[in-house]
Design a protein around this motif. Sequence first.
Motif, PDB file in Angstrom:
ATOM      1  N   GLN A  98      40.224  48.892  36.510  1.00  0.00           N
ATOM      2  CA  GLN A  98      40.536  49.371  35.163  1.00  0.00           C
ATOM      3  C   GLN A  98      40.351  48.261  34.138  1.00  0.00           C
ATOM      4  N   ALA A  99      40.829  47.077  34.468  1.00  0.00           N
ATOM      5  CA  ALA A  99      40.708  45.946  33.546  1.00  0.00           C
ATOM      6  C   ALA A  99      39.243  45.659  33.236  1.00  0.00           C
ATOM      7  N   VAL A 100      38.420  45.642  34.257  1.00  0.00           N
ATOM      8  CA  VAL A 100      36.994  45.382  34.056  1.00  0.00           C
ATOM      9  C   VAL A 100      36.360  46.504  33.226  1.00  0.00           C
ATOM     10  N   ALA A 101      36.715  47.746  33.535  1.00  0.00           N
ATOM     11  CA  ALA A 101      36.157  48.877  32.784  1.00  0.00           C
ATOM     12  C   ALA A 101      36.540  48.816  31.310  1.00  0.00           C
ATOM     13  N   LEU A 102      37.706  48.252  31.033  1.00  0.00           N
ATOM     14  CA  LEU A 102      38.166  48.109  29.648  1.00  0.00           C
ATOM     15  C   LEU A 102      37.735  46.784  29.024  1.00  0.00           C
ATOM     16  N   ASN A 103      36.875  46.049  29.728  1.00  0.00           N
ATOM     17  CA  ASN A 103      36.332  44.778  29.259  1.00  0.00           C
ATOM     18  C   ASN A 103      37.413  43.721  29.025  1.00  0.00           C
ATOM     19  N   LYS A 104      38.425  43.719  29.896  1.00  0.00           N
ATOM     20  CA  LYS A 104      39.487  42.714  29.824  1.00  0.00           C
ATOM     21  C   LYS A 104      39.091  41.524  30.685  1.00  0.00           C
ATOM     22  N   SER A 105      39.462  40.344  30.264  1.00  0.00           N
ATOM     23  CA  SER A 105      39.264  39.161  31.102  1.00  0.00           C
ATOM     24  C   SER A 105      40.151  39.295  32.327  1.00  0.00           C
ATOM     25  N   LEU A 106      39.621  38.934  33.487  1.00  0.00           N
ATOM     26  CA  LEU A 106      40.317  39.138  34.755  1.00  0.00           C
ATOM     27  C   LEU A 106      40.373  37.852  35.561  1.00  0.00           C
ATOM     28  N   ILE A 107      41.588  37.496  35.982  1.00  0.00           N
ATOM     29  CA  ILE A 107      41.810  36.419  36.940  1.00  0.00           C
ATOM     30  C   ILE A 107      42.391  37.067  38.187  1.00  0.00           C
ATOM     31  N   VAL A 108      41.857  36.726  39.340  1.00  0.00           N
ATOM     32  CA  VAL A 108      42.340  37.249  40.609  1.00  0.00           C
ATOM     33  C   VAL A 108      42.942  36.095  41.400  1.00  0.00           C
ATOM     34  N   ILE A 109      44.087  36.364  42.035  1.00  0.00           N
ATOM     35  CA  ILE A 109      44.727  35.380  42.921  1.00  0.00           C
ATOM     36  C   ILE A 109      44.781  35.985  44.313  1.00  0.00           C
ATOM     37  N   HIS A 110      44.260  35.250  45.285  1.00  0.00           N
ATOM     38  CA  HIS A 110      44.391  35.689  46.681  1.00  0.00           C
ATOM     39  C   HIS A 110      44.074  34.527  47.619  1.00  0.00           C
ATOM     40  N   PRO A 111      44.591  34.621  48.863  1.00  0.00           N
ATOM     41  CA  PRO A 111      44.272  33.575  49.831  1.00  0.00           C
ATOM     42  C   PRO A 111      42.797  33.634  50.224  1.00  0.00           C
ATOM     43  N   GLU A 112      42.286  32.515  50.682  1.00  0.00           N
ATOM     44  CA  GLU A 112      40.867  32.411  51.026  1.00  0.00           C
ATOM     45  C   GLU A 112      40.433  33.444  52.064  1.00  0.00           C
ATOM     46  N   GLU A 113      41.313  33.773  52.986  1.00  0.00           N
ATOM     47  CA  GLU A 113      40.926  34.721  54.048  1.00  0.00           C
ATOM     48  C   GLU A 113      40.670  36.135  53.521  1.00  0.00           C
ATOM     49  N   PHE A 114      41.001  36.416  52.270  1.00  0.00           N
ATOM     50  CA  PHE A 114      40.728  37.728  51.675  1.00  0.00           C
ATOM     51  C   PHE A 114      39.387  37.770  50.945  1.00  0.00           C
ATOM     52  N   THR A 115      38.670  36.656  50.928  1.00  0.00           N
ATOM     53  CA  THR A 115      37.443  36.561  50.131  1.00  0.00           C
ATOM     54  C   THR A 115      36.448  37.656  50.482  1.00  0.00           C
ATOM     55  N   HIS A 116      36.211  37.893  51.757  1.00  0.00           N
ATOM     56  CA  HIS A 116      35.234  38.917  52.138  1.00  0.00           C
ATOM     57  C   HIS A 116      35.716  40.310  51.735  1.00  0.00           C
ATOM     58  N   ALA A 117      36.962  40.613  52.034  1.00  0.00           N
ATOM     59  CA  ALA A 117      37.500  41.952  51.727  1.00  0.00           C
ATOM     60  C   ALA A 117      37.510  42.235  50.231  1.00  0.00           C
ATOM     61  N   LEU A 118      37.665  41.202  49.424  1.00  0.00           N
ATOM     62  CA  LEU A 118      37.764  41.390  47.969  1.00  0.00           C
ATOM     63  C   LEU A 118      36.509  40.950  47.216  1.00  0.00           C
ATOM     64  N   LYS A 119      35.390  40.861  47.923  1.00  0.00           N
ATOM     65  CA  LYS A 119      34.182  40.324  47.294  1.00  0.00           C
ATOM     66  C   LYS A 119      33.745  41.109  46.053  1.00  0.00           C
ATOM     67  N   GLU A 120      33.914  42.444  46.056  1.00  0.00           N
ATOM     68  CA  GLU A 120      33.523  43.228  44.885  1.00  0.00           C
ATOM     69  C   GLU A 120      34.471  42.972  43.718  1.00  0.00           C
ATOM     70  N   VAL A 121      35.764  42.846  43.996  1.00  0.00           N
ATOM     71  CA  VAL A 121      36.732  42.521  42.952  1.00  0.00           C
ATOM     72  C   VAL A 121      36.446  41.118  42.421  1.00  0.00           C
ATOM     73  N   ASP A 122      36.264  40.173  43.324  1.00  0.00           N
ATOM     74  CA  ASP A 122      35.985  38.792  42.918  1.00  0.00           C
ATOM     75  C   ASP A 122      34.716  38.689  42.073  1.00  0.00           C
ATOM     76  N   ALA A 123      33.722  39.513  42.383  1.00  0.00           N
ATOM     77  CA  ALA A 123      32.459  39.455  41.643  1.00  0.00           C
ATOM     78  C   ALA A 123      32.644  39.836  40.175  1.00  0.00           C
ATOM     79  N   GLN A 124      33.699  40.597  39.867  1.00  0.00           N
ATOM     80  CA  GLN A 124      33.964  41.011  38.493  1.00  0.00           C
ATOM     81  C   GLN A 124      34.947  40.093  37.769  1.00  0.00           C
ATOM     82  N   ALA A 125      35.664  39.266  38.522  1.00  0.00           N
ATOM     83  CA  ALA A 125      36.664  38.373  37.919  1.00  0.00           C
ATOM     84  C   ALA A 125      35.986  37.201  37.223  1.00  0.00           C
ATOM     85  N   LEU A 126      36.627  36.703  36.183  1.00  0.00           N
ATOM     86  CA  LEU A 126      36.129  35.503  35.514  1.00  0.00           C
ATOM     87  C   LEU A 126      36.626  34.243  36.207  1.00  0.00           C
ATOM     88  N   ALA A 127      37.698  34.378  37.003  1.00  0.00           N
ATOM     89  CA  ALA A 127      38.199  33.254  37.796  1.00  0.00           C
ATOM     90  C   ALA A 127      38.890  33.814  39.030  1.00  0.00           C
TER      91      ALA A 127
END
Length: 146
Positions: A98-127
């Motif tokens: 939703q944040a990305v669709a509304l053109n909001k800046s996005l920071i995602v926090i997660h442990p490194e082991e979630f990188t693969h599972a969250l790759k699509e979310v991470d690809a849209q985050a600014l950090a």
Amino acid sequence: MKVYLSGEIHSNWREEIMEGAQSLDLPVAFLTPVTTHEASDNVGIEVLGAEENNFWKDHKAAKINAIRIKHGIEQADLVIVKFGEKYRQWNAAFDAGQAVALNKSLIVIHPEEFTHALKEVDAQALAIASTNAQALEILKYVTTQV
């Protein structure tokens, strides 16, 4: 700056970021979903009446919670989404979308082991931060650097 804090509700990560921002005197205001698990889960039946089927109980609660969440994300300049280790937060992934669709800046926090599972979310985050402290440092940088 208005910052919406989305994600897991099983730790005090929001308080860490809010208290850190306050101690650094950052010019931010925070918006959050309801973080008391029982209140969030039961709002539908408490307001609109009991349900025999858990699907309808959850449906009522999700829709009422969505009013607050949607408004918070729309009002925010920046959205921080934390994915915790205890449960998979499907709602947090939805909030990130939703944040990305509304053109909001996005920071995602997660442990490194979630990188693969969250790759699509991470690809849209600014950090992508791995700790709350990193997210707070980003918040400090974007609100105080000249």
